[in-house]
Design a protein around this motif. Structure first.
Motif, PDB file in Angstrom:
ATOM      1  N   PRO A  81      10.171   1.090  -2.559  1.00  0.00           N
ATOM      2  CA  PRO A  81      10.554   1.736  -1.296  1.00  0.00           C
ATOM      3  C   PRO A  81       9.311   2.222  -0.564  1.00  0.00           C
ATOM      4  O   PRO A  81       8.248   2.393  -1.163  1.00  0.00           O
ATOM      5  CB  PRO A  81      11.425   2.914  -1.746  1.00  0.00           C
ATOM      6  N   PRO A  82       9.421   2.427   0.751  1.00  0.00           N
ATOM      7  CA  PRO A  82       8.236   2.878   1.495  1.00  0.00           C
ATOM      8  C   PRO A  82       7.739   4.223   0.990  1.00  0.00           C
ATOM      9  O   PRO A  82       8.473   5.005   0.400  1.00  0.00           O
ATOM     10  CB  PRO A  82       8.737   2.980   2.938  1.00  0.00           C
ATOM     11  N   ALA A  83       6.461   4.477   1.227  1.00  0.00           N
ATOM     12  CA  ALA A  83       5.836   5.724   0.770  1.00  0.00           C
ATOM     13  C   ALA A  83       6.447   6.922   1.486  1.00  0.00           C
ATOM     14  O   ALA A  83       7.056   6.805   2.539  1.00  0.00           O
ATOM     15  CB  ALA A  83       4.337   5.666   1.032  1.00  0.00           C
ATOM     16  N   THR A  84       6.261   8.078   0.892  1.00  0.00           N
ATOM     17  CA  THR A  84       6.755   9.321   1.478  1.00  0.00           C
ATOM     18  C   THR A  84       6.033   9.590   2.788  1.00  0.00           C
ATOM     19  O   THR A  84       4.815   9.457   2.862  1.00  0.00           O
ATOM     20  CB  THR A  84       6.491  10.485   0.506  1.00  0.00           C
ATOM     21  N   PRO A  85       6.762   9.972   3.836  1.00  0.00           N
ATOM     22  CA  PRO A  85       6.087  10.311   5.096  1.00  0.00           C
ATOM     23  C   PRO A  85       5.116  11.471   4.887  1.00  0.00           C
ATOM     24  O   PRO A  85       5.344  12.334   4.042  1.00  0.00           O
ATOM     25  CB  PRO A  85       7.234  10.738   6.017  1.00  0.00           C
ATOM     26  N   PRO A  86       4.025  11.521   5.660  1.00  0.00           N
ATOM     27  CA  PRO A  86       3.016  12.566   5.460  1.00  0.00           C
ATOM     28  C   PRO A  86       3.571  13.978   5.534  1.00  0.00           C
ATOM     29  O   PRO A  86       3.111  14.855   4.816  1.00  0.00           O
ATOM     30  CB  PRO A  86       2.015  12.320   6.584  1.00  0.00           C
ATOM     31  N   GLU A  87       4.557  14.211   6.410  1.00  0.00           N
ATOM     32  CA  GLU A  87       5.065  15.571   6.547  1.00  0.00           C
ATOM     33  C   GLU A  87       5.865  16.037   5.333  1.00  0.00           C
ATOM     34  O   GLU A  87       6.187  17.202   5.210  1.00  0.00           O
ATOM     35  CB  GLU A  87       5.885  15.731   7.833  1.00  0.00           C
ATOM     36  N   GLN A  88       6.188  15.132   4.413  1.00  0.00           N
ATOM     37  CA  GLN A  88       6.894  15.520   3.195  1.00  0.00           C
ATOM     38  C   GLN A  88       5.987  15.509   1.971  1.00  0.00           C
ATOM     39  O   GLN A  88       6.418  15.805   0.872  1.00  0.00           O
ATOM     40  CB  GLN A  88       8.074  14.575   2.955  1.00  0.00           C
ATOM     41  N   GLY A  89       4.724  15.159   2.155  1.00  0.00           N
ATOM     42  CA  GLY A  89       3.789  15.063   1.042  1.00  0.00           C
ATOM     43  C   GLY A  89       3.069  16.361   0.761  1.00  0.00           C
ATOM     44  O   GLY A  89       3.384  17.411   1.313  1.00  0.00           O
ATOM     45  N   GLU A 102      -7.908  17.677   3.094  1.00  0.00           N
ATOM     46  CA  GLU A 102      -7.160  16.730   3.915  1.00  0.00           C
ATOM     47  C   GLU A 102      -6.688  17.383   5.217  1.00  0.00           C
ATOM     48  O   GLU A 102      -6.731  16.753   6.280  1.00  0.00           O
ATOM     49  CB  GLU A 102      -5.976  16.180   3.130  1.00  0.00           C
ATOM     50  N   MET A 103      -6.260  18.633   5.135  1.00  0.00           N
ATOM     51  CA  MET A 103      -5.838  19.339   6.344  1.00  0.00           C
ATOM     52  C   MET A 103      -7.033  19.519   7.292  1.00  0.00           C
ATOM     53  O   MET A 103      -6.913  19.339   8.501  1.00  0.00           O
ATOM     54  CB  MET A 103      -5.241  20.700   5.985  1.00  0.00           C
ATOM     55  N   LEU A 104      -8.190  19.879   6.739  1.00  0.00           N
ATOM     56  CA  LEU A 104      -9.395  20.048   7.553  1.00  0.00           C
ATOM     57  C   LEU A 104      -9.812  18.725   8.183  1.00  0.00           C
ATOM     58  O   LEU A 104     -10.170  18.674   9.364  1.00  0.00           O
ATOM     59  CB  LEU A 104     -10.527  20.618   6.702  1.00  0.00           C
ATOM     60  N   LEU A 105      -9.743  17.651   7.428  1.00  0.00           N
ATOM     61  CA  LEU A 105     -10.102  16.341   7.949  1.00  0.00           C
ATOM     62  C   LEU A 105      -9.169  15.934   9.090  1.00  0.00           C
ATOM     63  O   LEU A 105      -9.618  15.396  10.110  1.00  0.00           O
ATOM     64  CB  LEU A 105     -10.067  15.297   6.832  1.00  0.00           C
ATOM     65  N   ALA A 106      -7.886  16.214   8.958  1.00  0.00           N
ATOM     66  CA  ALA A 106      -6.938  15.919  10.034  1.00  0.00           C
ATOM     67  C   ALA A 106      -7.279  16.728  11.282  1.00  0.00           C
ATOM     68  O   ALA A 106      -7.219  16.214  12.405  1.00  0.00           O
ATOM     69  CB  ALA A 106      -5.513  16.206   9.575  1.00  0.00           C
ATOM     70  N   SER A 107      -7.656  17.987  11.108  1.00  0.00           N
ATOM     71  CA  SER A 107      -8.038  18.829  12.245  1.00  0.00           C
ATOM     72  C   SER A 107      -9.287  18.291  12.937  1.00  0.00           C
ATOM     73  O   SER A 107      -9.364  18.268  14.168  1.00  0.00           O
ATOM     74  CB  SER A 107      -8.285  20.258  11.794  1.00  0.00           C
ATOM     75  N   VAL A 108     -10.268  17.862  12.155  1.00  0.00           N
ATOM     76  CA  VAL A 108     -11.500  17.309  12.726  1.00  0.00           C
ATOM     77  C   VAL A 108     -11.192  16.022  13.480  1.00  0.00           C
ATOM     78  O   VAL A 108     -11.690  15.802  14.597  1.00  0.00           O
ATOM     79  CB  VAL A 108     -12.552  17.073  11.620  1.00  0.00           C
ATOM     80  N   LEU A 109     -10.367  15.165  12.904  1.00  0.00           N
ATOM     81  CA  LEU A 109     -10.009  13.914  13.566  1.00  0.00           C
ATOM     82  C   LEU A 109      -9.284  14.183  14.878  1.00  0.00           C
ATOM     83  O   LEU A 109      -9.570  13.544  15.896  1.00  0.00           O
ATOM     84  CB  LEU A 109      -9.148  13.060  12.644  1.00  0.00           C
ATOM     85  N   ARG A 131       0.516  13.673  11.731  1.00  0.00           N
ATOM     86  CA  ARG A 131       1.645  14.279  11.026  1.00  0.00           C
ATOM     87  C   ARG A 131       1.149  14.911   9.733  1.00  0.00           C
ATOM     88  O   ARG A 131       0.556  14.258   8.898  1.00  0.00           O
ATOM     89  CB  ARG A 131       2.701  13.218  10.738  1.00  0.00           C
ATOM     90  N   ARG A 132       1.401  16.208   9.594  1.00  0.00           N
ATOM     91  CA  ARG A 132       0.970  16.961   8.415  1.00  0.00           C
ATOM     92  C   ARG A 132       2.188  17.464   7.667  1.00  0.00           C
ATOM     93  O   ARG A 132       3.287  17.483   8.213  1.00  0.00           O
ATOM     94  CB  ARG A 132       0.126  18.154   8.848  1.00  0.00           C
ATOM     95  N   PRO A 133       2.003  17.922   6.418  1.00  0.00           N
ATOM     96  CA  PRO A 133       3.125  18.508   5.697  1.00  0.00           C
ATOM     97  C   PRO A 133       3.720  19.675   6.486  1.00  0.00           C
ATOM     98  O   PRO A 133       3.003  20.521   7.005  1.00  0.00           O
ATOM     99  CB  PRO A 133       2.506  18.995   4.379  1.00  0.00           C
ATOM    100  N   GLY A 134       5.032  19.669   6.617  1.00  0.00           N
ATOM    101  CA  GLY A 134       5.723  20.710   7.353  1.00  0.00           C
ATOM    102  C   GLY A 134       5.780  20.445   8.845  1.00  0.00           C
ATOM    103  O   GLY A 134       6.366  21.193   9.603  1.00  0.00           O
ATOM    104  N   TRP A 135       5.208  19.337   9.304  1.00  0.00           N
ATOM    105  CA  TRP A 135       5.164  18.999  10.718  1.00  0.00           C
ATOM    106  C   TRP A 135       6.529  18.526  11.185  1.00  0.00           C
ATOM    107  O   TRP A 135       7.214  17.782  10.511  1.00  0.00           O
ATOM    108  CB  TRP A 135       4.148  17.894  10.932  1.00  0.00           C
TER     109      TRP A 135
END
Length: 108
Positions: free
Chosen positions: A27-35, A41-48, A78-82
């Protein structure tokens, strides 16, 4: 107890390393907001997102609106809890005027 460990812990790394490779039937991977994301990783997403925003602002500043409308803003990561917002609102003219006045006060 294992579920409470950070994703970069040695235990989670060992579990990921022992996991069988994925196949097309999986099955497809878990969406990022549920991971589970680490702080890195959160900091890297903010920088991007900041880099994308700066690039978008540079394009908008140099854009000729007589030829075409400005491009839309880049999508958020998309982040966890997003959760996607139901509606986006444009800033009011009064808010924009107040911000412009505040910026011009520093230049005068």
């Amino acid at each position: 107890m294992i579920e409470k460990l950070p994703p970069e812990s040695a235990t989670w790394t060992a579990i990921r390393n022992d996991a069988p490779p994925t196949s097309d039937d999986d099955p497809p991977a878990t969406p990022p907001e549920q991971g589970r994301w680490s702080q890195v990783e959160m900091l890297l997403a903010s920088v991007l997102e900041a880099i994308r925003d700066l690039h978008h602002h540079e394009i908008c500043v140099n854009w000729d609106t007589k030829k075409a409308p400005r491009p839309p803003a880049p999508p958020r990561i998309r982040r966890p809890g997003w959760r996607p917002s139901a509606k986006t609102t444009a800033p009011s003219p009064a808010w924009m005027s107040a911000h412009l006045d505040a910026m011009l006060d520093g230049l005068v």
